[in-house]
Scaffold this active site. Structure first.
Site, PDB file in Angstrom:
ATOM      1  N   SER A   1      47.532  20.739   5.551  1.00  0.00           N
ATOM      2  CA  SER A   1      48.330  19.534   5.754  1.00  0.00           C
ATOM      3  C   SER A   1      47.511  18.432   6.425  1.00  0.00           C
ATOM      4  CB  SER A   1      49.579  19.909   6.555  1.00  0.00           C
ATOM      5  OG  SER A   1      50.567  18.976   6.299  1.00  0.00           O
TER       6      SER A   1
ATOM      7  N   HIS B   1      56.095  24.476   2.601  1.00  0.00           N
ATOM      8  CA  HIS B   1      54.918  23.917   3.259  1.00  0.00           C
ATOM      9  C   HIS B   1      54.449  24.845   4.381  1.00  0.00           C
ATOM     10  CE1 HIS B   1      52.378  20.604   4.521  1.00  0.00           C
ATOM     11  NE2 HIS B   1      52.820  20.722   5.762  1.00  0.00           N
TER      12      HIS B   1
HETATM   13  C1  GTR Z   1      54.203  15.780   7.956  1.00  0.00           C
HETATM   14  C2  GTR Z   1      53.429  14.624   7.405  1.00  0.00           C
HETATM   15  C3  GTR Z   1      52.493  15.115   6.350  1.00  0.00           C
HETATM   16  C4  GTR Z   1      51.749  16.361   6.758  1.00  0.00           C
HETATM   17  C5  GTR Z   1      52.564  17.292   7.634  1.00  0.00           C
HETATM   18  C6  GTR Z   1      51.757  18.366   8.393  1.00  0.00           C
HETATM   19  O1  GTR Z   1      55.170  15.417   8.842  1.00  0.00           O
HETATM   20  O2  GTR Z   1      54.319  13.684   6.886  1.00  0.00           O
HETATM   21  O3  GTR Z   1      51.618  14.086   5.956  1.00  0.00           O
HETATM   22  O4  GTR Z   1      50.572  16.045   7.366  1.00  0.00           O
HETATM   23  O5  GTR Z   1      53.302  16.629   8.570  1.00  0.00           O
HETATM   24  O6  GTR Z   1      50.661  18.094   8.868  1.00  0.00           O
HETATM   25  O7  GTR Z   1      52.279  19.473   8.494  1.00  0.00           O
END
Ligand code: GTR
Length: 403
Positions: free
Chosen positions: A238, A381
């Site tokens: 991420s 995610h």
């Molecule tokens: C989210 C963000 C993403 C990603 C994520 C993370 O809130 O919008 O761009 O980076 O965090 O790092 O888990």
């Protein structure tokens, strides 16, 4: 009368709050493929001056440096190369959860510049089995590293599984370089070592600082006999994946660059505006990118680059992009397309036969082709053992082929 005026006044405030644009003007994010605009992307093979780029020499002397400069100026800020001294304080730590399979080294990397110093803690697990020097995976972690090291069930950084395959596993916490926080991000190398960057609207901010931290870990690997620094993979998940791509694009010492679900400002094409947008990321996380990037809020088509060109800058070294089906915020299709389009530089400039399919298919799949790895997995995610197993399979093949 006085009371009546007071009540009307209070009522006005209440109505003002309820109908305030901020409360109702929720930004809409697009998850509908039919609403994705037609893409007109910058061409990897035409320089800003209009030169046609055909050869390795033209790519490496004209287009690649130009792209790195454009990403630095418009998105991340450059990664400063200069400092006065670097010193590694290494101690062997026998009190850890992986004693059966690994030796743990606690490394304090101390960097000085203009009389100021910054210390970064790097944790390195070396396999007890097998003869070194060992290839290494470095994870840029925005999660609390001590908590990860103390939790054997956590698979975000699966030390035992990595080490059992014969790799060294290394990790640092971004907090030592630039805290992942809107208010406190300067509380690291941006204040201690590189304060001038903050005065520059195109200067380094959080993500580039993390990439700088990864480069200092690589400096240590180069000094460590038990590590084969020529076979080193940098991994980020991420926001860490965005930093891994920027580090990998800048620093050719990384043989393999792995981005897991890095999304907007990482692997995903900004012009698709699918899921997280440039405007949204610049609003929620303004300290990750430089100030110049804000000019592209709702204005992605004006960017002189798009993220496929970041993948291209890693060529001919190995690149791996991973996505998750339920992670629509990160735009899995946009991540795939970046890799597909960026990998044209592998095939058309470097003559590497990259075999990625023509179209994105939204189901679990793994595609490992020479120098380019990809998977899309089911689920949300996260960085999981499933992801790591795919990375290790890919890296094993890449390193065997490179021998
Ligand atoms: C989210 C963000 C993403 C990603 C994520 C993370 O809130 O919008 O761009 O980076 O965090 O790092 O888990």
């Amino acid at each position: 009368m006085k009371n009546l005026i007071k009540s009307i006044y209070l009522l006005n405030i209440l109505v003002g709050i309820i109908f305030s644009p901020n409360l109702f003007a929720q930004e809409q994010f697009n998850y509908d493929e039919s609403k994705v605009p037609d893409l007109v992307l910058p061409d990897p093979f035409v320089s800003a001056k209009g030169e046609i780029i055909k050869t390795v020499d033209e790519w490496e002397s004209i287009r690649r440096p130009e792209l790195i400069r454009l990403f630095a100026e418009n998105v991340y800020g450059g990664i400063p190369r200069d400092f006065d001294e670097i010193h590694f304080n290494v101690s062997t730590d026998s009190d850890h959860l992986y004693k059966e399979v690994a030796m743990k080294k606690n490394v304090t990397i101390r960097v000085t510049r203009n009389g100021k110093a910054q210390a970064i803690k790097l944790f390195v697990f070396l396999p007890l089995e097998g003869k070194g020097p060992h290839p290494v995976f470095l994870l840029i972690s925005h999660r609390n590293v001590q908590a990860l090291l103390d939790d054997k069930e956590d698979r975000f950084f699966p030390i035992a599984q990595i080490v059992e395959k014969g790799y060294a596993a290394a990790i640092f916490d971004v907090v030592d370089v630039s805290p992942d926080d809107k208010e406190r991000f300067t509380n690291g190398i941006l204040e201690s070592l590189y304060p001038e960057e903050l005065k520059n609207s195109g200067g380094m901010r959080g993500l580039a600082a993390w990439a700088w931290g990864a480069m200092r870990a690589m400096d240590y690997f180069e000094s460590e006999n038990a590590i084969d620094h020529k076979r080193a993979a940098i991994v980020g998940h991420s926001r860490g994946g965005k930093a891994a791509l920027w580090a990998g694009a800048n620093d050719k010492r990384w043989a393999v660059v792995i981005s897991n679900e890095s999304g907007c400002g990482g692997a995903a094409l900004s012009r698709r505006r699918f899921g997280e947008t440039v405007k949204r990321i610049n609003t929620s996380f303004p300290y990750w990118f430089n100030d110049n990037f804000k000019a592209y809020n709702d204005n992605e088509d004006a960017l002189p680059i798009d993220q496929h060109l970041l993948a291209a800058c890693i060529a001919p070294r190995s690149i791996y992009i991973a996505s998750a089906i339920e992670d629509q915020w990160a735009d899995p299709k946009g991540e795939f397309l970046s890799l597909k389009l960026g990998s044209r530089v592998y095939s058309e400039i470097y003559g590497i036969k990259v075999d990625l399919p023509e179209i994105f298919e939204n189901h679990q799949r793994t595609i490992h082709t020479k120098s380019v790895g990809y998977h899309l997995r089911e689920g949300k995610h996260n960085l999981t053992l499933y992801d790591w197993e795919r990375f290790m399979d890919f890296v094993e093949k890449e390193f065997l082929l490179a021998r």
